[in-house]
Design an enzyme around this catalytic site. Structure first.
Site, PDB file in Angstrom:
ATOM      1  N   GLU A 133       0.818  -1.215   0.000  1.00  0.00           N
ATOM      2  CA  GLU A 133       0.000   0.000   0.000  1.00  0.00           C
ATOM      3  C   GLU A 133       0.850   1.264   0.000  1.00  0.00           C
ATOM      4  OE1 GLU A 133      -3.542  -0.194   2.416  1.00  0.00           O
ATOM      5  OE2 GLU A 133      -3.504  -2.381   2.399  1.00  0.00           O
ATOM      6  N   TYR A 156      -2.696   4.934   7.171  1.00  0.00           N
ATOM      7  CA  TYR A 156      -2.003   3.652   7.379  1.00  0.00           C
ATOM      8  C   TYR A 156      -0.803   3.525   6.431  1.00  0.00           C
ATOM      9  CZ  TYR A 156      -0.956  -1.315   6.653  1.00  0.00           C
ATOM     10  OH  TYR A 156      -0.302  -2.522   6.492  1.00  0.00           O
TER      11      TYR A 156
HETATM   12  P1  NAD Z   1      -2.509  -7.430  12.857  1.00  0.00           P
HETATM   13  O1  NAD Z   1      -3.208  -6.124  13.077  1.00  0.00           O
HETATM   14  O2  NAD Z   1      -3.303  -8.678  12.734  1.00  0.00           O
HETATM   15  O3  NAD Z   1      -1.453  -7.686  14.039  1.00  0.00           O
HETATM   16  C1  NAD Z   1      -0.640  -6.657  14.538  1.00  0.00           C
HETATM   17  C2  NAD Z   1       0.003  -7.169  15.820  1.00  0.00           C
HETATM   18  O4  NAD Z   1       0.861  -6.121  16.325  1.00  0.00           O
HETATM   19  C3  NAD Z   1      -1.006  -7.488  16.934  1.00  0.00           C
HETATM   20  O5  NAD Z   1      -0.656  -8.695  17.572  1.00  0.00           O
HETATM   21  C4  NAD Z   1      -0.870  -6.310  17.893  1.00  0.00           C
HETATM   22  O6  NAD Z   1      -1.139  -6.654  19.238  1.00  0.00           O
HETATM   23  C5  NAD Z   1       0.590  -5.929  17.704  1.00  0.00           C
HETATM   24  N1  NAD Z   1       0.841  -4.523  18.018  1.00  0.00           N
HETATM   25  C6  NAD Z   1       0.141  -3.446  17.557  1.00  0.00           C
HETATM   26  N2  NAD Z   1       0.645  -2.315  18.105  1.00  0.00           N
HETATM   27  C7  NAD Z   1       1.690  -2.680  18.887  1.00  0.00           C
HETATM   28  C8  NAD Z   1       2.611  -1.980  19.690  1.00  0.00           C
HETATM   29  N3  NAD Z   1       2.560  -0.638  19.814  1.00  0.00           N
HETATM   30  N4  NAD Z   1       3.572  -2.686  20.352  1.00  0.00           N
HETATM   31  C9  NAD Z   1       3.636  -4.032  20.233  1.00  0.00           C
HETATM   32  N5  NAD Z   1       2.773  -4.758  19.518  1.00  0.00           N
HETATM   33  C10 NAD Z   1       1.816  -4.099  18.835  1.00  0.00           C
HETATM   34  O7  NAD Z   1      -1.575  -7.191  11.581  1.00  0.00           O
HETATM   35  P2  NAD Z   1      -1.194  -8.202  10.413  1.00  0.00           P
HETATM   36  O8  NAD Z   1      -2.251  -8.161   9.390  1.00  0.00           O
HETATM   37  O9  NAD Z   1      -0.774  -9.483  10.996  1.00  0.00           O
HETATM   38  O10 NAD Z   1       0.074  -7.444   9.801  1.00  0.00           O
HETATM   39  C11 NAD Z   1       1.382  -7.693  10.302  1.00  0.00           C
HETATM   40  C12 NAD Z   1       2.369  -6.828   9.554  1.00  0.00           C
HETATM   41  O11 NAD Z   1       2.320  -7.130   8.169  1.00  0.00           O
HETATM   42  C13 NAD Z   1       2.072  -5.333   9.665  1.00  0.00           C
HETATM   43  O12 NAD Z   1       3.302  -4.650   9.770  1.00  0.00           O
HETATM   44  C14 NAD Z   1       1.374  -4.996   8.364  1.00  0.00           C
HETATM   45  O13 NAD Z   1       1.610  -3.648   7.998  1.00  0.00           O
HETATM   46  C15 NAD Z   1       2.060  -5.964   7.420  1.00  0.00           C
HETATM   47  N6  NAD Z   1       1.250  -6.388   6.262  1.00  0.00           N
HETATM   48  C16 NAD Z   1      -0.014  -6.855   6.434  1.00  0.00           C
HETATM   49  C17 NAD Z   1      -0.741  -7.284   5.324  1.00  0.00           C
HETATM   50  C18 NAD Z   1      -2.140  -7.862   5.454  1.00  0.00           C
HETATM   51  O14 NAD Z   1      -2.790  -8.123   4.449  1.00  0.00           O
HETATM   52  N7  NAD Z   1      -2.637  -8.104   6.672  1.00  0.00           N
HETATM   53  C19 NAD Z   1      -0.173  -7.228   4.053  1.00  0.00           C
HETATM   54  C20 NAD Z   1       1.126  -6.734   3.914  1.00  0.00           C
HETATM   55  C21 NAD Z   1       1.830  -6.323   5.034  1.00  0.00           C
HETATM   56  P1  TYD Z   2      -9.269  -4.443   3.666  1.00  0.00           P
HETATM   57  O1  TYD Z   2      -9.459  -5.884   3.990  1.00  0.00           O
HETATM   58  O2  TYD Z   2      -9.578  -3.421   4.708  1.00  0.00           O
HETATM   59  O3  TYD Z   2      -7.761  -4.299   3.148  1.00  0.00           O
HETATM   60  P2  TYD Z   2      -7.019  -3.008   2.464  1.00  0.00           P
HETATM   61  O4  TYD Z   2      -7.875  -1.818   2.561  1.00  0.00           O
HETATM   62  O5  TYD Z   2      -5.801  -2.882   3.328  1.00  0.00           O
HETATM   63  O6  TYD Z   2      -6.730  -3.430   1.065  1.00  0.00           O
HETATM   64  O7  TYD Z   2     -10.120  -4.087   2.390  1.00  0.00           O
HETATM   65  C1  TYD Z   2      -9.953  -4.793   1.175  1.00  0.00           C
HETATM   66  C2  TYD Z   2     -10.832  -4.161   0.139  1.00  0.00           C
HETATM   67  O8  TYD Z   2     -12.212  -4.371   0.503  1.00  0.00           O
HETATM   68  C3  TYD Z   2     -10.662  -2.656   0.033  1.00  0.00           C
HETATM   69  O9  TYD Z   2     -10.847  -2.266  -1.328  1.00  0.00           O
HETATM   70  C4  TYD Z   2     -11.799  -2.093   0.876  1.00  0.00           C
HETATM   71  C5  TYD Z   2     -12.898  -3.125   0.676  1.00  0.00           C
HETATM   72  N1  TYD Z   2     -13.853  -3.303   1.809  1.00  0.00           N
HETATM   73  C6  TYD Z   2     -15.224  -3.268   1.577  1.00  0.00           C
HETATM   74  O10 TYD Z   2     -15.690  -3.066   0.430  1.00  0.00           O
HETATM   75  N2  TYD Z   2     -16.070  -3.434   2.638  1.00  0.00           N
HETATM   76  C7  TYD Z   2     -15.613  -3.623   3.912  1.00  0.00           C
HETATM   77  O11 TYD Z   2     -16.432  -3.759   4.845  1.00  0.00           O
HETATM   78  C8  TYD Z   2     -14.195  -3.682   4.133  1.00  0.00           C
HETATM   79  C9  TYD Z   2     -13.641  -3.898   5.513  1.00  0.00           C
HETATM   80  C10 TYD Z   2     -13.344  -3.511   3.042  1.00  0.00           C
END
Ligand code: NAD
Ligand code: TYD
Length: 349
Positions: A133, A156
């Site tokens: 992103e 974000y």
């Molecule tokens: P998540 O929100 O599920 O988990 C985040 C974790 O970080 C939680 O366990 C939370 O308790 C911990 N945390 C938050 N703030 C904190 C703080 N101040 N100190 C210590 N711990 C803290 O996130 P996720 O989806 O598992 O993402 C993990 C990483 O991967 C993030 O850096 C995110 O930017 C990156 N990422 C996520 C996605 C996705 O699709 N979910 C994709 C690409 C990259």
């Molecule tokens: P999301 O899972 O929040 O991931 P990101 O915004 O980090 O890509 O959202 C995925 C896509 O789905 C994004 O285009 C926003 C859309 N979305 C909805 O249409 N409805 C919803 O309730 C949510 C949470 C996301």
């Protein structure tokens, strides 16, 4: 015994990374550093919590004295940094939480690693896990690569972009041994049901509306979380210092088509009449600054580190839905209390 810190290990991706590292590296101490925010859940790690090479430390990465104490106590050889505030909609409501954890927390970790490793950086590694992103929005054509310019559009993604810049700057300025990856959207078990896929599964189970932002034509590149965990381990072990790696699923879906796939699978698994879940689809007000499309060119990690996704989307989404159906207690646990307040506020707009 070598020691690796994994931050955010109680979250969605972090818990899969912790499990993989604990099981694949029995002679390394894996320390999970997590503040246990609403997104952190130790129930994600019940199967490894008694492993002899696993430790959990409840710590906020914004708490410098606590971080210093942990770095001094464990003397980690490496950091895998996943802790973050991760939901775009929450970042629109409360940007400062994202600045604090994602920017300041990351710099706190960089400082702690730099202080511990100064004078001897050999064999050390700071691996920062980031998102695609940071590159902003694609039009209908093209793919993000490692050379794409940063252009974040949400609080974000701006906070993650800023953290990426600090990690890179610590490499250039202080010689900190860093590596960065930028991944596309993940899905799979333990995904918090504020994100699109688990939210839709949860709402179908509850018979609630399925909120589609705008016209539903927004496009994401979805990667099964276990494939991402494998890529993370590979980059951690084999990635070149100072480099970045784009990770993706070669798997683009418009939101509306994806939600329809989930509806069809849920109807069949729940024994409901075909078409019944689709009737819950409801178009709602769009997200401000909504990025049209993300898609990754994952050639570099394929060519250099021989990684590509192992799961097809059909396998991954079926496994994901089965996991939610088999883990209703987990889902109930995370959707009680504060979740309801968040949900009511977010979808009342
Ligand atoms: P998540 O929100 O599920 O988990 C985040 C974790 O970080 C939680 O366990 C939370 O308790 C911990 N945390 C938050 N703030 C904190 C703080 N101040 N100190 C210590 N711990 C803290 O996130 P996720 O989806 O598992 O993402 C993990 C990483 O991967 C993030 O850096 C995110 O930017 C990156 N990422 C996520 C996605 C996705 O699709 N979910 C994709 C690409 C990259
Ligand atoms: P999301 O899972 O929040 O991931 P990101 O915004 O980090 O890509 O959202 C995925 C896509 O789905 C994004 O285009 C926003 C859309 N979305 C909805 O249409 N409805 C919803 O309730 C949510 C949470 C996301």
């Amino acid at each position: 015994m070598p020691c690796i810190f994994i931050t955010g290990g109680a979250g969605f991706i972090g818990s899969h990374v912790v499990r993989r590292m604990v099981n694949n590296h029995p002679d390394t101490t894996i320390v999970n550093l997590d503040a246990l925010t609403y997104a952190g859940n130790l129930a994600n790690l019940l199967d490894v919590e008694d492993a002899s090479n696993y430790r959990f430390e409840k710590v906020n990465i914004c708490d410098v004295p606590a971080l210093t104490e942990l770095f001094n106590r464990y003397q980690p050889d490496a950091v895998m940094h996943l802790a973050a505030e991760s939901h775009v909609d929450r970042s629109i409501e409360d940007p400062m939480a994202f600045v604090n954890t994602n920017v300041v927390g990351t710099v706190n970790l960089l400082n702690a690693a730099r202080e511990l490793w100064k004078g001897n950086m050999v064999g050390k590694r700071f691996y920062h896990i980031s998102t695609d992103e940071v590159f902003g929005a694609l039009g209908k054509e093209g793919l993000f690569t490692e050379a794409t310019a940063y252009s974040p559009n949400s609080p974000y993604s701006a906070s993650k972009a800023s953290s990426d810049h600090f990690v890179r700057a610590y490499h250039e300025t202080y010689g900190l041994p860093v590596v960065i990856s930028n991944c596309s959207n993940n899905y799979g078990p333990n995904h918090f049901p504020e994100k699109l896929i688990p939210l839709m599964i949860h709402n179908i189970l509850e018979g609630k509306p399925l909120p589609i932002y705008g016209d539903g034509q927004y496009t994401r590149d979805w990667l099964y979380v276990l494939d991402h965990a494998e890529a993370i381990e590979r980059i951690f072990l084999k990635g070149k210092l100072g480099q970045t790696y784009c990770v993706g699923g070669w798997n683009e879906w418009t939101n509306i088509d994806l939600v329809k796939v989930i509806c069809r699978l849920m109807d069949s698994k729940l024994g409901k009449a075909p078409g019944s879940s689709e009737q819950l689809i409801t178009y709602v007000t769009d997200r401000p600054g909504h990025d049209l499309r993300y898609a990754i060119d994952a050639s570099k990690i394929d060519n250099d580190l021989q990684w590509k996704p192992a799961h097809t989307f059909e396998e991954g989404i079926a496994k994901t839905i089965d996991w939610y159906l088999d883990n209703s207690a987990w889902l109930e646990g995370v959707t009680s209390g504060a979740y309801q307040t968040y949900y009511d506020k977010q979808y009342a707009k």
